[in-house]
Every structure is written in C-alpha cells, then in structure tokens.
Design an enzyme around this catalytic site. Structure first.
Site, PDB file in Angstrom:
ATOM      1  N   TYR A  47       0.755  -1.341  -0.042  1.00 59.17           N
ATOM      2  CA  TYR A  47      -0.001   0.057  -0.137  1.00 59.17           C
ATOM      3  C   TYR A  47       0.790   1.305  -0.033  1.00 59.17           C
ATOM      4  O   TYR A  47       0.308   2.267  -0.053  1.00 59.17           O
ATOM      5  CB  TYR A  47      -1.121   0.098   0.989  1.00 59.17           C
ATOM      6  CG  TYR A  47      -0.418   0.252   2.375  1.00 59.17           C
ATOM      7  CD1 TYR A  47      -0.570   1.445   3.140  1.00 59.17           C
ATOM      8  CD2 TYR A  47       0.337  -0.667   3.413  1.00 59.17           C
ATOM      9  CE1 TYR A  47       0.049   1.959   4.114  1.00 59.17           C
ATOM     10  CE2 TYR A  47       1.014   0.060   4.213  1.00 59.17           C
ATOM     11  CZ  TYR A  47       0.754   1.066   4.701  1.00 59.17           C
ATOM     12  OH  TYR A  47       1.424   1.544   6.061  1.00 59.17           O
ATOM     13  N   LYS A  48       2.121   1.242   0.129  1.00 56.40           N
ATOM     14  CA  LYS A  48       2.879   2.589  -0.072  1.00 56.40           C
ATOM     15  C   LYS A  48       4.140   2.141  -0.888  1.00 56.40           C
ATOM     16  O   LYS A  48       4.304   2.001  -2.017  1.00 56.40           O
ATOM     17  CB  LYS A  48       3.100   3.281   1.250  1.00 56.40           C
ATOM     18  CG  LYS A  48       3.395   2.663   2.389  1.00 56.40           C
ATOM     19  CD  LYS A  48       3.818   3.817   3.462  1.00 56.40           C
ATOM     20  CE  LYS A  48       3.923   3.287   4.996  1.00 56.40           C
ATOM     21  NZ  LYS A  48       3.836   4.336   5.893  1.00 56.40           N
ATOM     22  N   HIS A  93      -3.596   3.651  17.643  1.00 54.28           N
ATOM     23  CA  HIS A  93      -3.251   4.237  16.187  1.00 54.28           C
ATOM     24  C   HIS A  93      -3.577   5.651  16.351  1.00 54.28           C
ATOM     25  O   HIS A  93      -4.194   6.078  16.876  1.00 54.28           O
ATOM     26  CB  HIS A  93      -4.377   3.419  15.274  1.00 54.28           C
ATOM     27  CG  HIS A  93      -3.789   3.468  13.754  1.00 54.28           C
ATOM     28  ND1 HIS A  93      -3.673   4.947  13.477  1.00 54.28           N
ATOM     29  CD2 HIS A  93      -3.263   2.736  12.849  1.00 54.28           C
ATOM     30  CE1 HIS A  93      -3.275   4.637  11.953  1.00 54.28           C
ATOM     31  NE2 HIS A  93      -2.968   3.416  11.758  1.00 54.28           N
ATOM     32  N   GLY A  94      -2.689   6.499  15.578  1.00 53.37           N
ATOM     33  CA  GLY A  94      -2.407   7.830  15.556  1.00 53.37           C
ATOM     34  C   GLY A  94      -3.740   8.331  14.817  1.00 53.37           C
ATOM     35  O   GLY A  94      -4.645   7.541  14.194  1.00 53.37           O
ATOM     36  N   ASP A  96      -4.393  10.178  12.539  1.00 49.46           N
ATOM     37  CA  ASP A  96      -4.145  10.355  11.075  1.00 49.46           C
ATOM     38  C   ASP A  96      -5.020   9.488  10.251  1.00 49.46           C
ATOM     39  O   ASP A  96      -5.345   9.771   8.925  1.00 49.46           O
ATOM     40  CB  ASP A  96      -2.700  10.149  10.713  1.00 49.46           C
ATOM     41  CG  ASP A  96      -2.058   8.863  10.717  1.00 49.46           C
ATOM     42  OD1 ASP A  96      -2.556   8.414  11.913  1.00 49.46           O
ATOM     43  OD2 ASP A  96      -1.605   8.132  10.049  1.00 49.46           O
ATOM     44  N   GLY A 128       4.587  17.483  11.715  1.00 46.83           N
ATOM     45  CA  GLY A 128       5.715  17.801  11.445  1.00 46.83           C
ATOM     46  C   GLY A 128       6.743  16.652  11.152  1.00 46.83           C
ATOM     47  O   GLY A 128       7.954  16.902  10.669  1.00 46.83           O
ATOM     48  N   ILE A 129       6.508  15.353  11.260  1.00 51.30           N
ATOM     49  CA  ILE A 129       7.217  14.321  11.008  1.00 51.30           C
ATOM     50  C   ILE A 129       6.620  13.236  10.777  1.00 51.30           C
ATOM     51  O   ILE A 129       5.494  12.898  11.407  1.00 51.30           O
ATOM     52  CB  ILE A 129       8.424  13.972  12.066  1.00 51.30           C
ATOM     53  CG1 ILE A 129       9.544  13.083  11.573  1.00 51.30           C
ATOM     54  CG2 ILE A 129       7.451  13.575  13.540  1.00 51.30           C
ATOM     55  CD1 ILE A 129      10.597  13.381  12.170  1.00 51.30           C
ATOM     56  N   ASP A 209      12.117   4.687 -34.201  1.00 53.24           N
ATOM     57  CA  ASP A 209      12.511   3.538 -33.267  1.00 53.24           C
ATOM     58  C   ASP A 209      13.398   2.379 -33.899  1.00 53.24           C
ATOM     59  O   ASP A 209      12.497   1.394 -33.961  1.00 53.24           O
ATOM     60  CB  ASP A 209      11.410   3.272 -32.458  1.00 53.24           C
ATOM     61  CG  ASP A 209      11.555   2.116 -31.304  1.00 53.24           C
ATOM     62  OD1 ASP A 209      12.644   1.859 -30.881  1.00 53.24           O
ATOM     63  OD2 ASP A 209      10.624   1.477 -30.984  1.00 53.24           O
TER      64      ASP A 209
HETATM   65  C1  SPV Z   1       9.074   0.236 -26.240  1.00 55.72           C
HETATM   66  O1  SPV Z   1       8.722   1.034 -25.160  1.00 55.72           O
HETATM   67  O2  SPV Z   1      10.063   0.909 -26.921  1.00 55.72           O
HETATM   68  C2  SPV Z   1       8.976  -1.176 -26.550  1.00 55.72           C
HETATM   69  C3  SPV Z   1       7.683  -1.647 -26.313  1.00 55.72           C
HETATM   70  O3  SPV Z   1       9.893  -1.843 -26.942  1.00 55.72           O
HETATM   71  S1  SPV Z   1       6.697  -1.404 -27.882  1.00 55.72           S
HETATM   72  O4  SPV Z   1       6.903   0.076 -28.288  1.00 55.72           O
HETATM   73  O5  SPV Z   1       5.406  -1.742 -27.618  1.00 55.72           O
HETATM   74  O6  SPV Z   1       7.607  -2.209 -28.584  1.00 55.72           O
HETATM   75 MG    MG Z   2      11.406  -0.670 -27.665  1.00 54.41          MG
END
Ligand code: SPV
Ligand code: MG
Length: 438
Positions: A47-48, A93-94, A96, A128-129, A209
């Site tokens: 959860y965090k 429990h605080g 918050d 504060g903390i 790409d």
């Molecule tokens: C990218 O984010 O460059 C990837 C994933 O290789 S995809 O674009 O789907 O090929």
């Molecule tokens: Mg890629």
C-alpha cells in the site's frame, strides 16, 4: 492478587523510528503490555513503498525500543486476523487514519475490537514528522548504483505486481518518481520502476525507433534520469545488438545501477513491435538468441542484474506454440525474466500465453506491456500470474498532444494568453517542480 496486565496492540509500518512512533508507544505503555504488530515488507509494499530496511532489521530495532514488550508479524494492511488471534484489550493508532483511505480499515478494526469489549485509543498524530516525509528527504539524499540495482529483485519478491512507467528524459522520470495517488481501500499507489523505452526515447530525440539512437546517447539519458531519481530502471535494450557488443552493454548498464535489460528476439533492422506485420521484421533463431542471453549472463558481475528475454512470436504471427517453445529455451539459456508482447486489441492471446506459461516447472518473472490491450486491469494481470506490468509510452503520448494544443492556440490567437490560461501550468508551478538548492 495482581491483575493480569491488559494487552495493547500497536500496528506499525515502521522503517525509521521517529518521535511520532515513540509517542504512540508511550501512550500504549500506559495502558498495558505493548504488542507491536510490525508490518511485513510485503504488507508495506502493498500500500505504499518498499521499506529501506528488511523486516528482520526493522524488528531488531523496534524490539529494543523502550516500552515494547513483544513484536508480532502484521502480514496485511487489514487488522482482522491479528485482532482475532490476540484479542487485545486496546489497539493504539494515531489520529491520522480518521479521514482518507484508511477510514474503512479503522471502522472495521473498531467493530472487531468491540466484539470482546476492546477499545481503540487514538493519540494525536505527531505533526511535522512522518515516515512519508522522511522518505522524501531520503530521496533528496539520493542512492547508490548497487542499492538501486538490487531494488528490482526486492520489489519482485515483495509485490504482487511491479508497476513500471515509461520515461524518456529526466523530467518525465521525475513524474514516475514522484506521482502518488491515494485510492480508498488500496492505499497510496505509485510507480515502482522506470522503463527507458526505445520508442519514447527515440521519439523524444525526433528519431524513428530503429536502434538509431546509439548507446552513448542513451546512457546520457540514463545518467540524466539517475541524477534526479532513486527508483530502479528497466532498460529497453532493443535487440541487444550483435552478441559480442551485448556483453559489453550488460556490464555498462550494471555498473551504472540499471536493474534489468530487456532484449527482443529480432535481428536485422528492428522496427517498433506495434507495427506488427505491417513492416518486414525478422525474428532471430532460438539458438542465436539463447547464445546472446547466455553470453550476456556470463558477462555480468553481480547476481542482481537481470536479463529479460522478450518474445516477439505473437507480434510476428508465429503462433502460441512458437512463443512457448521460445520461453522454455530462453529460460534454459539463463533468462531472468520473460516478456511476452502482443499488439492485439484483445487480451485473450496474452492471457492464453500466461496460462500456458504457468505450466512450466521452473519459471522466471513474467513481463507484459498492455499498450494495445490497455483495457486490462492490473488485478487481472496479477490473477494471470504476471509479475511486471510496463506502461510503455503513456507519458510521452500524453505530453505531445498537450504541446500541440498550446502551439496551435498561440498561432490561432496571435498571442499567448489563451494558451497560457487553458493549456499551461503557471510559471510559479514550473519553478516549484525542481527544488532550488542553491
Ligand atoms: C518500447 O517502449 O520501446 C517497447 C515496447 O519496446 S513497444 O513500443 O510496444 O514495442
Ligand atoms: Mg522498444
């Protein structure tokens, strides 16, 4: 006759002890015997964020804090199991949690305690903390390559699913680093790691790409991002290049503190997978790609660095059997993870792969990239056995149309007022994005 001391249950998701914790323990101590329910790493991560120290380290510290009588494991952010098991007279429990995402958890705990007359005691939250503030300061102090590198494996061991977002420069990485959303019942959600996407980084450089942005340039981006973040990075290694070069790339990435590289089983001129079969792309042979993986593995220095093998069989319409055969072969060659990619709009082929993949006796973490089948929820991916989800391009895809809108508005109006009002953050906001440390 002495009366049996009352039992006081104090849940704590503590990492670094601060005066706020000590105040809670002091209040608890006045009520009786203090049992700290120490959140496990998994419970905190759910959860965090990942705690800095391991459960054992945190337990060793809290056990020695004055006023603590015993420490038990709190394995989920829900208190029902431990409350029923130990039936404490009080829970402390605080304040918050009275408002916000923990409201329902609080109401449930109060109702359960009431079953045996137990009471909730809520000391004023120490302002504060807080652990969250301490984490922000730690982020400013920074990290080391080793710490950052090892974090991905740690996340994989603790989280149902590791959530990763694309970044293509330092500014977008800051968004991945800092963005948090509080969801009722689900705690605070944030990204666990950064994906240095070849698509978005190439696009940010104004290039296609096709492995055209060279490694030196990409390493500069890694460095820019590492300058301002502490989260782990998964590097999109495209095809990994020729095998003899890949072994050097592995060592370079590892030295910088990158946690994992994903390489795809294509050769020759690589195009983006989302083109599918609209462009001609060649898949590497199983043998050659296995050789690349195993030589890559041999060249790394640490045990933490991961080489993840990406299967393009579904993209290239080679079929499910080919994808599964390759998964088996790549794992045998030493791959630390398998990424299965699909550009189908429908998630069924991905889910079918995931189902078949579960039948492998020895498995490695499974990675998916839901770009075309983006309707799928993370909880469905968890059910399918997926370990890492990468949102591979969304920040850049969101930023570009926003910039175009602002540019068009200036041109349309012959001035900047309309763009400034409708499409831009204020100048004072932009000045606040980056801390001015001078
Ligand atoms: C990218 O984010 O460059 C990837 C994933 O290789 S995809 O674009 O789907 O090929
Ligand atoms: Mg890629």
């Amino acid at each position: 006759m002495t009366q049996k001391k009352k039992l006081v249950y104090v849940p704590m998701a503590v990492d670094f002890i601060h005066p706020g914790h000590l105040n809670i323990i002091k209040v608890a101590q006045e009520l009786g015997e203090v049992m700290v329910g120490l959140f496990t790493d998994k419970a905190i991560a759910s959860y965090k964020r990942l705690p800095f120290m391991s459960y054992e380290q945190r337990k060793a510290v809290i056990e020695n804090v004055k006023g603590v009588d015993q420490v038990v494991m709190q394995e989920t952010p829900d208190y029902e199991d431990n409350l029923r098991k130990y039936k404490p007279d009080y829970m402390v429990h605080g304040t918050d949690w009275r408002e916000g995402p923990l409201k329902d958890v609080r109401a449930k705990a109060i109702a359960i305690l009431a079953e045996w007359g137990g009471q909730m005691v809520e000391p004023e939250y120490t302002k504060g903390i807080s652990s969250t503030e301490l984490h922000v300061h730690l982020r400013e102090i920074g990290t080391t390559p080793q710490l950052r590198l090892a974090k991905l494996r740690r996340l994989l061991s603790l989280k149902n699913i590791v959530r990763v977002s694309e970044a293509h420069n330092a500014l977008s990485a800051l968004i991945v680093e800092k963005t948090e959303v509080k969801n009722p019942g689900r705690g605070t959600q944030s990204f666990d790691a950064i994906w240095l996407s070849s698509l978005t980084e190439s696009t940010a450089h104004g290039r296609p790409d096709i492995e055209l942005v060279d490694l030196s340039s990409r390493l500069k981006t890694v460095n820019d991002i590492f300058e301002v973040t502490v989260k782990p990075m998964i590097f999109d290694g495209d095809t990994g290049g020729i095998t003899e070069h890949f072994t050097y790339t592995v060592r370079t990435l590892e030295r910088l503190g990158v946690s994992a590289v994903i390489i795809e089983d294509k050769k020759g001129l690589k195009m983006n997978s989302l083109f599918g079969t609209d462009v001609s792309q060649t898949q590497d042979s199983v043998e050659a790609f296995c050789n690349k993986i195993s030589l890559g593995k041999k060249s790394q220095v640490t045990n933490d660095f991961m080489i993840i093998a990406r299967i393009e069989s579904l993209i290239l319409k080679k079929g499910m059997d080919d994808a599964l055969t390759r998964a088996g072969a790549y794992m045998k060659a030493g791959a630390d993870g398998i990424m299965i990619h699909s550009q189908a709009k429908d998630q069924s082929e991905i889910l079918q792969f995931c189902k078949e993949y579960q039948k492998f006796e020895k498995k490695v973490p499974l990675v998916v990239v839901p770009t075309t089948y983006c309707q799928i929820y993370e909880k469905e991916l968890v059910e399918a056995g997926v370990n890492i989800v990468i949102y591979a391009n969304h920040l850049l895809r969101a930023a570009y149309p926003a910039m175009v809108k602002a540019a068009e508005s200036i041109l349309r109006n012959g001035r900047a007022l309309e763009a400034s009002n409708a499409h831009c953050m204020s100048v004072s906001e932009i000045l606040k994005i980056l801390p001015n440390k001078v």
